[in-house]
Design an enzyme around this catalytic site. Structure first.
Site, PDB file in Angstrom:
ATOM      1  CD  GLU A 172      34.591  39.324  40.574  1.00  0.00           C
ATOM      2  OE1 GLU A 172      34.042  39.553  41.465  1.00  0.00           O
ATOM      3  OE2 GLU A 172      35.421  40.087  39.825  1.00  0.00           O
ATOM      4  N   GLY A 218      29.010  42.752  39.468  1.00  0.00           N
ATOM      5  CA  GLY A 218      29.262  44.166  39.349  1.00  0.00           C
ATOM      6  C   GLY A 218      30.766  44.478  38.675  1.00  0.00           C
ATOM      7  CB  ALA A 219      32.062  46.591  36.624  1.00  0.00           C
ATOM      8  CB  SER A 254      28.050  46.285  47.656  1.00  0.00           C
ATOM      9  OG  SER A 254      28.677  47.149  46.685  1.00  0.00           O
ATOM     10  N   GLY A 314      37.604  43.228  40.371  1.00  0.00           N
ATOM     11  CA  GLY A 314      38.804  42.845  41.368  1.00  0.00           C
ATOM     12  C   GLY A 314      38.899  43.438  42.599  1.00  0.00           C
TER      13      GLY A 314
END
Length: 229
Positions: A110, A89-90, A37, A102
Site C-alpha cells: 500500500e 481505506g484506512a 472491506s 495495515g
C-alpha cells in the site's frame, strides 16, 4: 443483500470514490487499488465501469484476485509508467490526512503504491476519523529473523509491541502491532524512527506521504476533506 449500518456507510463512500475517480481518469489510466472491506466495495462498484480504464495495480494478492474475478486487468507496478490515482481505506485518519494503515497486513505494498500515485484518495467510514493517531495499534512489517530485536527497539520508543500470530504478509514477513502509542505526534518523526530500525520493512504510518483527499461516509452523507497546503 442487507448491509450493516457500517457497511452501508462504506458502500456509500466507495460509490462517491468511484464517481470522483471517473472524473480524474481516461481509458489510458491505471488505477491503484488498496486492500480491505471499503476497498472491496470500491472494486465491486468499479467493475461496472471497467471499460473506462486501462487497468489497475493492486496492493495485495486478495485485491488482485477480486479485480481479476470482475475481469479487470491487474498489472505489476514495475510494468506501468504511471498510477493516476490510488484509492484505499484506512484504519485511522487525522485532520492532516495522516493515516494508520495495515490492519489487513498489506501496508508495504500500500505504501509503495501510494508513493507512486499522482493522487492518493483515502475512503473510510466515520469511525476512522480521529483527532490523534494511535488508538488503533500501529502495524509494523518485519523481517522474521529480526522480530525480537525490532520489538525491543519499539519498547524503547514507548510502545507495547505484540506479535500478530499466524499472519504472514504477501512479502513473506511478519507483523508486529504496537499498542499504547496514542497520541502519535509528530507522526512523520515516528514514521522515520521506526523505519530506521534494522529489520523493519516499513510501518503503517502514512504521514510522510499522507492522503491528498479523504472521503468519509457519515450518517449525513459523504464528507470530503482535502489536504491543506
Amino acid at each position: 443483500m442487507n448491509l450493516s449500518p457500517q457497511d452501508a456507510l462504506k458502500k456509500a463512500v466507495a460509490q462517491a470514490a468511484v464517481e470522483y475517480t471517473l472524473n480524474k481518469i481516461d481509458d489510458q489510466s491505471i488505477i491503484g487499488i488498496g486492500t480491505g472491506s471499503t476497498a472491496n466495495f470500491f472494486i465491486d462498484l468499479l467493475a461496472e465501469h471497467k471499460a473506462k480504464i486501462a487497468g489497475t495495480v493492486a496492493s495485495s494478492e486478495a485485491s488482485a484476485d477480486r479485480l481479476k474475478a470482475h475481469g479487470i486487468p491487474v498489472y505489476d507496478l514495475n510494468a506501468v509508467d504511471e498510477v493516476t490515482i490510488y484509492v484505499d481505506g484506512a484504519d485511522e485518519s487525522n485532520p492532516h490526512l495522516e493515516l494508520i494503515k495495515g490492519g489487513g497486513a498489506a501496508l508495504t505494498r500500500e505504501k509503495i503504491t501510494a508513493a507512486v500515485a499522482k493522487e492518493f484518495l483515502c475512503i473510510a467510514d466515520g469511525s476512522k476519523w480521529v483527532d490523534h493517531l494511535g488508538t488503533f495499534p500501529l502495524p509494523v512489517e518485519v523481517i522474521p529473523m529480526a522480530r525480537s530485536h525490532v520489538a525491543r527497539e519499539l519498547v524503547k520508543l514507548g510502545g507495547d509491541p505484540v506479535y500478530r500470530e499466524g499472519v504472514v504478509t504477501d512479502n513473506g514477513n511478519v507483523i508486529i502491532d504496537v499498542h499504547h502509542m496514542c497520541p502519535i505526534s509528530p507522526a512523520r518523526e515516528l514514521e522515520e524512527k521506526i523505519n530506521n530500525i534494522t529489520g523493519v520493512v516499513t510501518n503503517g504510518l502514512f504521514a510522510l506521504r499522507p492522503a491528498d483527499v479523504l472521503m468519509i461516509g457519515t450518517d449525513d452523507g459523504v464528507k470530503t476533506v482535502y489536504a491543506k497546503d
